[in-house]
Design a protein around this motif. Structure first.
Motif, PDB file in Angstrom:
ATOM      1  N   GLY A 159     -23.626  10.753 -26.665  1.00 19.19           N
ATOM      2  CA  GLY A 159     -22.488  10.454 -25.810  1.00 19.19           C
ATOM      3  C   GLY A 159     -21.164  10.893 -26.417  1.00 19.19           C
ATOM      4  N   THR A 160     -20.167  10.031 -26.297  1.00 19.77           N
ATOM      5  CA  THR A 160     -18.801  10.368 -26.700  1.00 19.77           C
ATOM      6  C   THR A 160     -18.267   9.323 -27.661  1.00 19.77           C
ATOM      7  OG1 THR A 160     -18.374  11.394 -24.542  1.00 19.77           O
ATOM      8  CG2 THR A 160     -16.459  10.801 -25.858  1.00 19.77           C
ATOM      9  N   LEU A 161     -17.630   9.787 -28.737  1.00 26.36           N
ATOM     10  CA  LEU A 161     -16.963   8.906 -29.693  1.00 26.36           C
ATOM     11  C   LEU A 161     -15.462   9.117 -29.556  1.00 26.36           C
ATOM     12  CD1 LEU A 161     -17.109   6.883 -32.030  1.00 26.36           C
ATOM     13  CD2 LEU A 161     -17.269   8.826 -33.602  1.00 26.36           C
ATOM     14  N   PHE A 162     -14.763   8.044 -29.192  1.00 30.12           N
ATOM     15  CA  PHE A 162     -13.315   8.113 -29.006  1.00 30.12           C
ATOM     16  C   PHE A 162     -12.631   7.462 -30.196  1.00 30.12           C
ATOM     17  CE2 PHE A 162      -9.477   5.903 -27.128  1.00 30.12           C
ATOM     18  CZ  PHE A 162      -8.665   7.026 -27.185  1.00 30.12           C
ATOM     19  N   GLY A 198     -28.275  20.408 -20.152  1.00 33.93           N
ATOM     20  CA  GLY A 198     -28.561  19.082 -19.635  1.00 33.93           C
ATOM     21  C   GLY A 198     -29.962  18.596 -19.937  1.00 33.93           C
ATOM     22  N   ARG A 199     -30.598  19.197 -20.938  1.00 41.89           N
ATOM     23  CA  ARG A 199     -31.985  18.809 -21.259  1.00 41.89           C
ATOM     24  C   ARG A 199     -32.053  17.704 -22.307  1.00 41.89           C
ATOM     25  NH1 ARG A 199     -36.404  23.659 -21.543  1.00 41.89           N
ATOM     26  NH2 ARG A 199     -36.466  24.088 -19.315  1.00 41.89           N
ATOM     27  N   VAL A 200     -30.941  17.487 -23.034  1.00 43.72           N
ATOM     28  CA  VAL A 200     -30.936  16.434 -24.041  1.00 43.72           C
ATOM     29  C   VAL A 200     -30.379  15.186 -23.379  1.00 43.72           C
ATOM     30  CG1 VAL A 200     -30.058  15.695 -26.272  1.00 43.72           C
ATOM     31  CG2 VAL A 200     -30.607  18.103 -25.876  1.00 43.72           C
ATOM     32  N   VAL A 201     -31.239  14.319 -22.946  1.00 40.17           N
ATOM     33  CA  VAL A 201     -30.818  13.121 -22.208  1.00 40.17           C
ATOM     34  C   VAL A 201     -31.451  11.894 -22.850  1.00 40.17           C
ATOM     35  CG1 VAL A 201     -30.673  12.021 -19.952  1.00 40.17           C
ATOM     36  CG2 VAL A 201     -30.761  14.512 -20.107  1.00 40.17           C
ATOM     37  N   PRO A 202     -30.786  11.290 -23.862  1.00 40.84           N
ATOM     38  CA  PRO A 202     -31.309  10.055 -24.438  1.00 40.84           C
ATOM     39  C   PRO A 202     -31.320   8.950 -23.390  1.00 40.84           C
ATOM     40  CG  PRO A 202     -29.584  11.028 -25.813  1.00 40.84           C
ATOM     41  CD  PRO A 202     -29.582  11.744 -24.518  1.00 40.84           C
ATOM     42  N   GLU A 203     -32.017   7.864 -23.696  1.00 36.96           N
ATOM     43  CA  GLU A 203     -32.067   6.749 -22.757  1.00 36.96           C
ATOM     44  C   GLU A 203     -30.662   6.252 -22.480  1.00 36.96           C
ATOM     45  OE1 GLU A 203     -34.575   5.199 -21.052  1.00 36.96           O
ATOM     46  OE2 GLU A 203     -35.621   7.017 -21.634  1.00 36.96           O
ATOM     47  N   PRO A 204     -30.291   6.043 -21.224  1.00 33.83           N
ATOM     48  CA  PRO A 204     -28.962   5.548 -20.918  1.00 33.83           C
ATOM     49  C   PRO A 204     -28.711   4.232 -21.622  1.00 33.83           C
ATOM     50  CG  PRO A 204     -30.073   6.280 -18.917  1.00 33.83           C
ATOM     51  CD  PRO A 204     -31.082   6.294 -20.007  1.00 33.83           C
ATOM     52  N   LEU A 239      -6.174  18.755 -16.129  1.00 30.37           N
ATOM     53  CA  LEU A 239      -6.727  19.055 -17.449  1.00 30.37           C
ATOM     54  C   LEU A 239      -8.021  18.285 -17.699  1.00 30.37           C
ATOM     55  CD1 LEU A 239      -3.741  19.295 -19.979  1.00 30.37           C
ATOM     56  CD2 LEU A 239      -5.560  20.967 -19.632  1.00 30.37           C
ATOM     57  N   ILE A 240      -8.073  17.044 -17.250  1.00 34.40           N
ATOM     58  CA  ILE A 240      -9.285  16.243 -17.418  1.00 34.40           C
ATOM     59  C   ILE A 240     -10.467  16.935 -16.750  1.00 34.40           C
ATOM     60  CG2 ILE A 240     -10.418  14.109 -16.667  1.00 34.40           C
ATOM     61  CD1 ILE A 240      -7.727  12.697 -17.141  1.00 34.40           C
ATOM     62  N   ASP A 241     -10.270  17.432 -15.534  1.00 31.08           N
ATOM     63  CA  ASP A 241     -11.346  18.118 -14.820  1.00 31.08           C
ATOM     64  C   ASP A 241     -11.828  19.348 -15.586  1.00 31.08           C
ATOM     65  OD1 ASP A 241     -11.343  16.311 -12.758  1.00 31.08           O
ATOM     66  OD2 ASP A 241      -9.972  17.465 -11.497  1.00 31.08           O
ATOM     67  N   LYS A 242     -10.893  20.075 -16.205  1.00 33.64           N
ATOM     68  CA  LYS A 242     -11.262  21.299 -16.913  1.00 33.64           C
ATOM     69  C   LYS A 242     -12.005  21.005 -18.217  1.00 33.64           C
ATOM     70  CE  LYS A 242      -7.443  24.075 -15.059  1.00 33.64           C
ATOM     71  NZ  LYS A 242      -6.173  24.769 -15.364  1.00 33.64           N
ATOM     72  N   VAL A 243     -11.466  20.088 -19.024  1.00 35.19           N
ATOM     73  CA  VAL A 243     -12.046  19.876 -20.353  1.00 35.19           C
ATOM     74  C   VAL A 243     -13.316  19.052 -20.300  1.00 35.19           C
ATOM     75  CG1 VAL A 243      -9.750  20.010 -21.382  1.00 35.19           C
ATOM     76  CG2 VAL A 243     -10.720  17.775 -20.879  1.00 35.19           C
ATOM     77  N   ALA A 244     -13.545  18.309 -19.220  1.00 33.09           N
ATOM     78  CA  ALA A 244     -14.751  17.481 -19.130  1.00 33.09           C
ATOM     79  C   ALA A 244     -16.016  18.321 -19.129  1.00 33.09           C
ATOM     80  CB  ALA A 244     -14.697  16.614 -17.871  1.00 33.09           C
ATOM     81  N   HIS A 294     -16.393  12.221 -16.348  1.00 32.43           N
ATOM     82  CA  HIS A 294     -16.485  13.406 -15.502  1.00 32.43           C
ATOM     83  C   HIS A 294     -17.321  14.514 -16.141  1.00 32.43           C
ATOM     84  CE1 HIS A 294     -13.317  11.380 -13.337  1.00 32.43           C
ATOM     85  NE2 HIS A 294     -13.354  12.305 -12.403  1.00 32.43           N
ATOM     86  N   GLY A 295     -17.868  14.267 -17.327  1.00 31.33           N
ATOM     87  CA  GLY A 295     -18.641  15.286 -18.022  1.00 31.33           C
ATOM     88  C   GLY A 295     -20.138  15.056 -17.930  1.00 31.33           C
ATOM     89  N   ALA A 296     -20.893  15.899 -18.632  1.00 33.72           N
ATOM     90  CA  ALA A 296     -22.353  15.834 -18.596  1.00 33.72           C
ATOM     91  C   ALA A 296     -22.891  14.606 -19.313  1.00 33.72           C
ATOM     92  CB  ALA A 296     -22.937  17.099 -19.233  1.00 33.72           C
ATOM     93  N   ARG A 297     -22.044  13.934 -20.113  1.00 37.40           N
ATOM     94  CA  ARG A 297     -22.494  12.778 -20.889  1.00 37.40           C
ATOM     95  C   ARG A 297     -22.132  11.452 -20.223  1.00 37.40           C
ATOM     96  NH1 ARG A 297     -22.892  14.213 -26.855  1.00 37.40           N
ATOM     97  NH2 ARG A 297     -23.225  16.453 -26.790  1.00 37.40           N
TER      98      ARG A 297
END
Length: 478
Positions: free
Chosen positions: A237-240, A120-126, A156-161, A187-190
């Motif tokens: 972040g996340t690319l969907f 959790g140390r890599v935190v770009p500007e929101p 499954l969402i809770d687990k994979v997040a 629900h994840g760190a991102r």
């Protein structure tokens, strides 16, 4: 604050020393081990923020360490180092619960980035979400329903997040695949970073590379300035990638390289740009069949399909129909400024339960939009839905009728009851006989389809089952 404590597991002393020195410069406390047995000794003696392990060890596999962490219920994030080009090992590690993986020879800049991301140390500007509606932290709550199928999806969402493992969301059109992807992100760190949603089938083939990877000024006619691609926009972040099965083969090859190398080269650029993106993808196609037909790369399929979540079609969870309809109607009514929110009559919900919904929840929303406009009152009746009888029950057997466990709203009934000429001496027994007769009549009218009979009486399937058991009604009664 206490510095994070890490365990590094590698049987090569030179590499182990290199990893230790790199991490010590980042301010971490380091313990090291040269085998599975030594690693487990350290883990049993204390806890760590993360475990970094080579895949190949003298007394076993790094997967043994991962499995021990999983079985012991330990909270440590696990990072696995695999041999270059060994996609199978990387996929196996992610399926075993690894947060992320690195390939040899390890790029130390990427090494620091992945470790920092795990902690959790890599935190770009929101940054604001790219599309509207992506900012709600409780996205999974929008996956309405209590059926076993949708409960399994939420689990499954809770687990994979919690990991970086790529997820492939598979389901028919209109089932809510993007909603599942957003829930994984939220629900994840991102969660505080960007969620970039891309419809792969909506981009012209000649623009794919520029849209995905960006371009430099002057790279082609019309490129008047530098522009970021989807990968750069989603950095941190996340690319969907929605409808990933529609990507042409040439673009699939380029996408695979980006996923493996974790860097992109914009069109017109000479150097690659490192990116830190979690990939989620979705498709309505059977990608296994697409691979067999030569329309989808097998190596890309393995990279994307580390964890698969199948979103069930609406016809497989009709017991959720009442809850979904109520939630959709509430939203539509609010948007339209209609108060109070109209409700479905028992007959309307029964009609919906007999429909196959090829367009799934999206089609249900369209039906309810139209019905709300046509009803013009507090109740939406079956005729307001505009579903012809020819479409109902088409191609479906009675066993395909899912249970409707949600209590149904009862249609308004005429006042006044017909009482017997002589009052019964045993009221309880008399009421049981009346109830039994009514239940039998409803069951006979619906060919002993309990779901349909319950709906016609304003009952849930659970309620009619209870009454049938209490009154000793079976399918053979008539």
């Amino acid at each position: 604050m206490t510095a994070p404590r890490l365990l590094v597991v590698d049987d090569e002393p030179d590499l182990r020393t290199l990893y230790e020195l790199t991490l010590l410069r980042e301010g971490y406390e380091i313990d090291s081990a040269g085998s599975v047995a030594e690693a487990l000794e350290h883990l049993k003696a204390g806890s760590y923020s993360a475990v970094i392990t080579d895949m190949k060890l003298p007394d076993g596999s790094g997967l043994s360490v991962l499995r021990w962490l999983e079985q012991a219920g330990r909270p440590e994030k696990a990072l696995v180092i695999t041999a270059f080009g060994s996609a199978e090992n990387a996929v196996e590690a992610l399926k075993a619960g690894a947060y992320d993986y690195l390939t040899k020879p390890v790029d130390l800049r990427q090494f620091r980035l992945v470790v920092g991301s795990a902690l959790g140390r890599v935190v770009p500007e929101p940054a604001p979400a790219v599309e509207d509606g992506a900012t709600a932290p409780a996205t999974a709550l929008r996956l309405v329903g209590e059926s076993p199928a949708i409960r399994a999806v939420r689990s499954l969402i809770d687990k994979v997040a919690r990991s970086m493992a790529p997820v492939l969301v598979q389901g028919e059109s209109g089932t809510g695949k993007e909603l599942v992807a957003r829930a994984i992100h939220d629900h994840g760190a991102r969660a505080s970073q960007r969620f970039v949603a891309v419809n792969c089938g909506a981009i012209p083939e000649n623009l794919l590379e520029a849209e995905f990877f960006g371009y430099r000024k002057g790279a082609f006619t019309g490129a008047n300035e530098d522009r970021q691609g989807f990968f750069q926009a989603a950095d941190g972040g996340t690319l969907f990638l929605d409808e990933i099965g529609d990507l042409p083969l040439a673009m699939q090859s380029k996408l695979l390289r980006v996923i493996q190398e974790r860097s992109v080269r914009p069109v017109g650029a000479t150097a690659e740009t490192p990116i830190n993106v979690r990939i989620l993808s979705a498709t309505h196609k059977d990608l296994s069949a697409e691979v067999a037909a030569g329309r989808f790369r097998q190596d890309l399929f393995y990279r994307l399909n580390v964890i698969q979540i199948r979103v069930p079609p609406l016809r497989e969870r009709l017991e959720d129909l009442g809850l979904i309809s109520a939630r959709v109607l509430a939203r539509i009514a609010q948007d339209a400024g209609v108060s109070p929110t109209p409700r479905l009559t028992a007959g309307a919900l029964q009609t919906l339960s007999r429909y196959g919904f090829p367009g799934n929840v999206r089609e249900l929303e369209n039906l309810l939009h139209r019905a709300l406009a046509l009803a013009g009152g507090e109740w939406i009746a079956a005729e307001d839905l505009g579903l012809p009888d020819a479409l109902l029950d088409e191609g479906r057997s009675e066993s395909q009728f899912a249970a409707i466990d949600t209590p149904l709203p009862v249609e308004p009934v005429a006042e006044g009851l017909t009482l017997p000429e002589q009052l019964p001496g045993d009221l309880a027994r008399y009421l049981d006989e009346v109830e039994r007769a009514i239940l039998l009549r409803a069951l006979e009218q619906h060919r002993f389809n309990r779901t349909a009979a319950a709906a016609s009486l304003g009952l849930s399937l659970r309620q009619i089952r209870y009454r049938m058991a209490r009154l000793a009604i079976s399918a053979g009664d008539s």
